[in-house]
Motif scaffolding. Structure first.
Motif, PDB file in Angstrom:
ATOM      1  N   HIS A  82      45.726  44.364  47.625  1.00 13.29           N
ATOM      2  CA  HIS A  82      45.145  43.019  47.695  1.00 13.29           C
ATOM      3  C   HIS A  82      43.769  42.985  48.353  1.00 13.29           C
ATOM      4  O   HIS A  82      43.148  41.923  48.414  1.00 13.29           O
ATOM      5  CB  HIS A  82      46.116  42.056  48.385  1.00 13.29           C
ATOM      6  N   THR A  83      43.290  44.139  48.817  1.00 15.53           N
ATOM      7  CA  THR A  83      41.935  44.190  49.356  1.00 15.53           C
ATOM      8  C   THR A  83      40.908  44.430  48.246  1.00 15.53           C
ATOM      9  O   THR A  83      39.715  44.388  48.504  1.00 15.53           O
ATOM     10  CB  THR A  83      41.790  45.277  50.438  1.00 15.53           C
ATOM     11  N   THR A  84      41.380  44.700  47.016  1.00 13.58           N
ATOM     12  CA  THR A  84      40.445  44.920  45.905  1.00 13.58           C
ATOM     13  C   THR A  84      40.371  43.656  45.053  1.00 13.58           C
ATOM     14  O   THR A  84      41.298  42.845  45.047  1.00 13.58           O
ATOM     15  CB  THR A  84      40.879  46.095  44.997  1.00 13.58           C
ATOM     16  N   PRO A  85      39.301  43.509  44.286  1.00 14.45           N
ATOM     17  CA  PRO A  85      39.172  42.336  43.418  1.00 14.45           C
ATOM     18  C   PRO A  85      39.832  42.513  42.044  1.00 14.45           C
ATOM     19  O   PRO A  85      39.719  41.642  41.189  1.00 14.45           O
ATOM     20  CB  PRO A  85      37.657  42.182  43.276  1.00 14.45           C
ATOM     21  N   PHE A  86      40.524  43.620  41.825  1.00 15.97           N
ATOM     22  CA  PHE A  86      41.116  43.897  40.517  1.00 15.97           C
ATOM     23  C   PHE A  86      42.405  43.112  40.312  1.00 15.97           C
ATOM     24  O   PHE A  86      43.144  42.839  41.247  1.00 15.97           O
ATOM     25  CB  PHE A  86      41.395  45.394  40.360  1.00 15.97           C
TER      26      PHE A  86
END
Length: 140
Positions: A82-86
């Motif tokens: 959840h720290t990535t924008p994917f």
């Protein structure tokens, strides 16, 4: 933004995709670019679809970029962190790709984005083309 220099921009997607060998560009129904190697898409700009919408307004995202990934494990690592924008949608269940909104590209560094495009290309290029490229660009 991740590590690796300045924040990425949407223009970096185009530049990085075109910088890979044997790339052709076709255009979708809304003149959206589709980057291919050997006739296989590896990055494309998606037209607004009902499966990718703003949770507050219900409006379809008009800036979704699709990147192929080498494996389902790679996909899950990107979309479950959840720290990535994917992200992904049910439309892409079983499809080796991840989605990224153009408005969130800047959450990645340019270096991270270039690696994502290179990995997408490698996942779709022929074994010979991939081996040739990798021999000239060994991992650091």
């Amino acid at each position: 933004m991740g590590t690796g220099g300045r924040a990425a921009r949407v223009e970096d997607v185009h530049e990085s995709a075109l910088g890979m060998p044997h790339v052709t560009v076709t255009y979708g129904p809304a003149d959206n670019p589709v980057y291919q190697v050997g006739g296989k898409s590896f990055v494309f700009f998606r037209t607004p679809r009902p499966d990718a919408t703003d949770p507050d307004t219900g409006e379809r995202y008009d800036d979704v970029i699709v990147f192929w990934v080498p494996s389902d494990a790679d996909k899950q690592a990107l979309v479950r962190d959840h720290t990535t924008p994917f992200f992904t949608t049910s439309h892409f269940d079983g499809h080796l790709s991840v989605l990224l909104r153009g408005s969130r590209v800047g959450e990645l560094s340019r270096h991270e984005l270039v690696e994502l495009v290179q990995d997408a290309w490698l996942s779709r290029a022929s074994a010979r083309r991939a081996a040739t490229w990798l021999s000239a660009h060994p991992p650091a």
